[in-house]
Design a protein around this motif. Structure first.
Motif, PDB file in Angstrom:
ATOM      1  N   UNK A   1       0.841  -1.199   0.000  1.00 58.47           N
ATOM      2  CA  UNK A   1       0.000   0.000   0.000  1.00 58.47           C
ATOM      3  C   UNK A   1       0.876   1.249   0.000  1.00 58.47           C
ATOM      4  N   UNK A   2       1.949   1.214   0.761  1.00 61.07           N
ATOM      5  CA  UNK A   2       2.879   2.350   0.774  1.00 61.07           C
ATOM      6  C   UNK A   2       3.434   2.602  -0.636  1.00 61.07           C
ATOM      7  N   UNK A   3       3.816   1.529  -1.316  1.00 55.90           N
ATOM      8  CA  UNK A   3       4.334   1.692  -2.679  1.00 55.90           C
ATOM      9  C   UNK A   3       3.240   2.246  -3.608  1.00 55.90           C
ATOM     10  N   UNK A   4       2.016   1.794  -3.418  1.00 57.26           N
ATOM     11  CA  UNK A   4       0.915   2.279  -4.250  1.00 57.26           C
ATOM     12  C   UNK A   4       0.654   3.761  -4.026  1.00 57.26           C
ATOM     13  N   UNK A   5       0.754   4.197  -2.767  1.00 58.36           N
ATOM     14  CA  UNK A   5       0.613   5.633  -2.458  1.00 58.36           C
ATOM     15  C   UNK A   5       1.699   6.425  -3.159  1.00 58.36           C
ATOM     16  N   UNK A   6       2.927   5.953  -3.053  1.00 56.92           N
ATOM     17  CA  UNK A   6       4.056   6.596  -3.720  1.00 56.92           C
ATOM     18  C   UNK A   6       3.823   6.700  -5.229  1.00 56.92           C
ATOM     19  N   UNK A   7       3.441   5.587  -5.818  1.00 57.82           N
ATOM     20  CA  UNK A   7       3.270   5.519  -7.273  1.00 57.82           C
ATOM     21  C   UNK A   7       2.176   6.475  -7.738  1.00 57.82           C
ATOM     22  N   UNK A   8       1.057   6.513  -7.005  1.00 59.36           N
ATOM     23  CA  UNK A   8      -0.029   7.424  -7.371  1.00 59.36           C
ATOM     24  C   UNK A   8       0.395   8.880  -7.188  1.00 59.36           C
ATOM     25  N   UNK A   9       1.152   9.154  -6.127  1.00 55.84           N
ATOM     26  CA  UNK A   9       1.549  10.531  -5.813  1.00 55.84           C
ATOM     27  C   UNK A   9       2.515  11.093  -6.838  1.00 55.84           C
ATOM     28  N   UNK A  10       3.418  10.255  -7.347  1.00 55.87           N
ATOM     29  CA  UNK A  10       4.481  10.772  -8.206  1.00 55.87           C
ATOM     30  C   UNK A  10       4.363  10.386  -9.676  1.00 55.87           C
ATOM     31  N   UNK A  11       3.635   9.325  -9.960  1.00 55.91           N
ATOM     32  CA  UNK A  11       3.567   8.873 -11.353  1.00 55.91           C
ATOM     33  C   UNK A  11       2.148   8.858 -11.932  1.00 55.91           C
ATOM     34  N   UNK A  12       1.130   9.047 -11.075  1.00 57.22           N
ATOM     35  CA  UNK A  12      -0.253   8.994 -11.551  1.00 57.22           C
ATOM     36  C   UNK A  12      -1.064  10.192 -11.046  1.00 57.22           C
ATOM     37  N   UNK A  13      -0.440  11.365 -11.010  1.00 56.69           N
ATOM     38  CA  UNK A  13      -1.128  12.562 -10.527  1.00 56.69           C
ATOM     39  C   UNK A  13      -2.344  12.853 -11.410  1.00 56.69           C
ATOM     40  N   UNK A  14      -3.466  13.087 -10.769  1.00 58.95           N
ATOM     41  CA  UNK A  14      -4.766  13.347 -11.400  1.00 58.95           C
ATOM     42  C   UNK A  14      -5.334  12.109 -12.085  1.00 58.95           C
ATOM     43  N   UNK A  15      -4.648  10.989 -11.975  1.00 58.95           N
ATOM     44  CA  UNK A  15      -5.139   9.746 -12.574  1.00 58.95           C
ATOM     45  C   UNK A  15      -5.585   8.735 -11.521  1.00 58.95           C
ATOM     46  N   UNK A  16      -4.791   8.562 -10.448  1.00 56.25           N
ATOM     47  CA  UNK A  16      -5.085   7.529  -9.453  1.00 56.25           C
ATOM     48  C   UNK A  16      -4.816   8.058  -8.042  1.00 56.25           C
ATOM     49  N   UNK A  17      -5.475   7.428  -7.067  1.00 61.36           N
ATOM     50  CA  UNK A  17      -5.157   7.596  -5.661  1.00 61.36           C
ATOM     51  C   UNK A  17      -5.113   6.209  -5.023  1.00 61.36           C
ATOM     52  N   UNK A  18      -4.274   6.053  -4.005  1.00 60.06           N
ATOM     53  CA  UNK A  18      -4.223   4.830  -3.205  1.00 60.06           C
ATOM     54  C   UNK A  18      -4.502   5.231  -1.762  1.00 60.06           C
ATOM     55  N   UNK A  19      -5.609   4.730  -1.206  1.00 60.23           N
ATOM     56  CA  UNK A  19      -6.059   5.239   0.088  1.00 60.23           C
ATOM     57  C   UNK A  19      -6.334   4.117   1.088  1.00 60.23           C
ATOM     58  N   UNK A  20      -6.233   4.490   2.355  1.00 61.12           N
ATOM     59  CA  UNK A  20      -6.532   3.601   3.484  1.00 61.12           C
ATOM     60  C   UNK A  20      -8.024   3.756   3.777  1.00 61.12           C
ATOM     61  N   UNK A  21      -8.871   3.161   2.931  1.00 62.44           N
ATOM     62  CA  UNK A  21     -10.319   3.407   2.973  1.00 62.44           C
ATOM     63  C   UNK A  21     -11.131   2.129   2.800  1.00 62.44           C
TER      64      UNK A  21
END
Length: 650
Positions: free
Chosen positions: A250-270
């Motif tokens: 999940x941490x890696x997914x947050x990183x990936x969304x934050x830096x490589x998928x801006x405005x495309x994806x989010x990874x959340x603790x939800x």
């Protein structure tokens, strides 16, 4: 900016396998013919080299490749039983796993991100320089699996083919870890190569419990190498530390969304859940809450439960927010799970036909018991610290509960009666209309309020506070819990926040499909709202009302009352909803719950402003939201006093 494949690849350096030829030569020497044949189906050379380096470094006696077949999964279960990692219970398909007394939750003080020089990191993240991490791995991991079997499995974090799903490899010497993986994640052995090609990357997770002794726990480490998307875990078995498909990836997914998928994806603790509204319409919610703040309870209230812990989001081609649960099962806290609050889950835990791995509960005559189960419990039994009896105390004289506060049950979500299995497995995801954020707040915010706009919504997420919970060893007190995701945000909080503002303000959302964002709070007490006693102003079944109102509001069926913090419900609308759960809702209770305690809210705003002011490059939008709310609140105080009754604003 996160740079992938930057710095030394520790697994490759310590393992010493440099290319596919060396990997295949190692396989020929260390893997028997049957498992070589299974592994031959995997063609991705980078993945094969990773596996080879794990074998070369850890030096297991045997290697087992899990294809996800019934025979392979049965082998894993029997291996776990034979090692004593699990024991059978009286009910068919139920087993118990005990973690060491020192390893009952996330080892936060022993969990680190491996970083390169000059990388911007969250101020809430614990880091270790790459050189120091390599030295640890070189010292403790060579030969750590000697005498054991290395098991490798291939999984998808989400339905295969989904926009935001990412494949991952799980490698461990623990049968319990791989058994848990089979319940919690989708085995994608046959689709692994195609999935890596589709999304362009995969995660690698390497764990060994070693000799699994209390003496080893101080040497335990959980490392996340964010540049190489590889995790390492040693000398522990608690699934939150070892099943790194979960929070590690999940941490890696947050990183990936934050830096490589801006405005495309989010990874959340939800959580993700659906609620049935008027006319049978289905409205899907996703919501964040720190552990112990009602996240699982909220998810289970839905008529179409999807997941209770993690969510991956994207905006589809029609401008609709879509979400998938990267997991297919739940790893849920069982304390206070009972018939009254969690009937569907209790049917699985006490009924027949559901496979369940229990951890750290009390066992008596092969039956599990836990604190808050609403049942008559035995006077004695066995739990994670050995023999237990009612009245037992620890070395400090404190009572020892019959089950640990972080006791868990692991099961497939499809076993739960209100689980929307077909939707959950659909790679298109579910359309999310409402996003919620909640913490553990006894005195400040009302039970439910809706942000005026997306910027205010992001601010709600950024402003979560909660008490520390039993999920974290070594954490105490009341903590800020931004987005309930802060422990899993590797990069700078400013970068994550910018990604949030960008995503929720995206012009990709089509008309009517931008989600509403709301706050929830189940923990107001009488004593903090002008009443008597320390009891809560609400109860578990009220959750259905708060979600029900949000469902109506999201579709324009009801209006609300404008306040400086957002829009709150009208009394008459809530009273009608409470009637649907056969409960009276006195106007006096509404007044207590929704009164605006100006000074407390301003103190909360000041707390957040001060904290975020210490973070570099936080978007000015956040402070503008805080300043605007504070100005309006001060205006209300001047007009009505420090406690503003909601009728004054209607």
């Amino acid at each position: 900016m996160l740079e992938l494949k930057k710095g030394e690849d520790i697994l490759a350096t310590v393992g010493g396998i440099e290319d596919i030829d060396q990997a295949r030569e190692l396989f020929s020497r260390t893997i028997d013919a049957d498992n070589q044949q299974k592994l031959a189906a995997i063609k991705n050379e980078e993945a094969l080299v990773k596996i080879a380096n794990a074998i070369a470094m850890c030096k297991p006696d045997n290697v087992f490749v899990n294809t996800g077949s019934a025979a392979d999964v049965q082998w894993i279960k029997e291996y776990s039983l034979s090692k004593g990692e699990e024991k059978k219970l009286a009910k068919e398909g139920h087993t118990i796993h005990f973690d060491l007394p020192q390893d009952q939750a996330r080892l936060v003080k022993q969990t680190f991100y491996i970083v390169n020089e000059n990388e911007k990191m969250s101020s809430l993240a614990k880091t270790v320089p790459r050189k120091e991490a390599k030295e640890y791995v070189q010292q403790f991991m060579p030969g750590i699996m000697t005498g054991k079997t290395l098991i490798v499995g291939f999984y998808s974090r989400g339905p295969v083919g989904a926009n935001a799903a990412i494949p991952a490899i799980e490698i461990s010497s623990s049968g319990y870890v791989l058994h848990s993986a089979e319940l919690l994640y989708r085995n994608c052995f046959s689709d692994f190569d195609a999935e890596v090609e589709r999304c362009g990357l995969f995660f690698t997770n390497l764990h060994s419990e070693g000799d699994n002794t209390s003496e080893d726990v101080p040497n335990a480490r959980i490392f996340m190498d964010r540049s190489w998307l590889t995790t390492f875990a040693t000398f522990c078995t608690y699934a939150g530390n070892t099943l790194l498909l979960k929070k590690g990836n999940h941490r890696f997914s947050v990183d990936y969304a934050t830096y490589y998928k801006v405005e495309e994806q989010l990874a959340e603790h939800m959580f993700i859940t659906g609620l049935t509204g008027p006319g049978g319409r289905k409205t899907f919610f996703a919501g964040a809450a720190p552990s112990g703040c009602g996240k699982t309870t909220t998810a289970m209230v839905g008529s179409d439960f999807i997941g209770d812990d993690l969510a991956q989001f994207w905006i589809d081609e029609q401008g609709i927010l879509r979400a998938i649960n990267p997991e297919k099962g739940i790893f849920g806290i069982v304390e206070d799970v009972n018939r009254e609050g969690d009937p569907h889950l209790m049917d699985c835990l006490r009924g027949e036909g559901t496979e369940v791995i229990w951890s750290n509960v009390l066992i008596k005559d092969g039956v599990p018991y836990w604190v808050g189960n609403g049942e008559t419990s035995p006077e004695s039994g066995v739990n994670f610290q050995g023999e237990w009896f009612k009245g037992k105390t620890d070395e400090a004289g404190n009572p020892v509960p019959m089950s640990h506060k972080n006791s868990r049950c692991t099961l497939v979500a499809s076993a739960i009666a209100n689980h929307a299995t077909e939707l959950s497995e659909d790679p298109k995801g579910v359309p999310v209309k409402v996003i919620t954020y909640s913490g553990r707040d006894s005195d400040t915010m009302p039970p439910v309020w809706v942000a005026r706009n997306s910027d205010n919504g992001v601010a709600i997420g950024a402003s979560i506070v909660s008490k520390a919970t039993a999920t974290e060893v070594g954490a105490t007190g009341v903590n800020r819990q931004p987005w309930a995701n802060a422990p899993f945000i590797p990069g700078a909080l400013a970068d994550y926040m910018k990604a949030q503002f960008t995503f929720f303000n995206s012009t990709r959302f089509s008309d009517g499909n931008r989600p509403i964002i709301a706050g929830l709070n189940y923990f107001l007490t009488h004593e903090n709202r002008g009443g008597e006693g320390s009891g809560l102003l609400g109860e578990k079944r009220d959750v259905k009302v708060w979600l029900g109102w949000l469902e109506l509001y999201a579709h324009g069926d009801v209006e609300g009352i404008e306040t400086p913090i957002g829009i709150v419900p009208k009394y008459d609308d809530l009273a009608k909803l409470f009637a649907t759960i056969n409960k009276e809702y006195p106007k006096a209770l509404y007044d207590m719950q929704f009164a605006i305690y100006v000074d407390k809210i301003i103190a909360r705003i000041d707390l957040q402003t001060e904290a975020y002011s210490k973070e570099a490059d936080i978007p000015s939008t956040l402070f503008e939201v805080y300043d605007g709310q504070k100005k309006e609140l001060l205006g209300l105080k001047e007009k009505f006093g420090p406690v503003v009754q909601i009728d004054n604003l209607a």
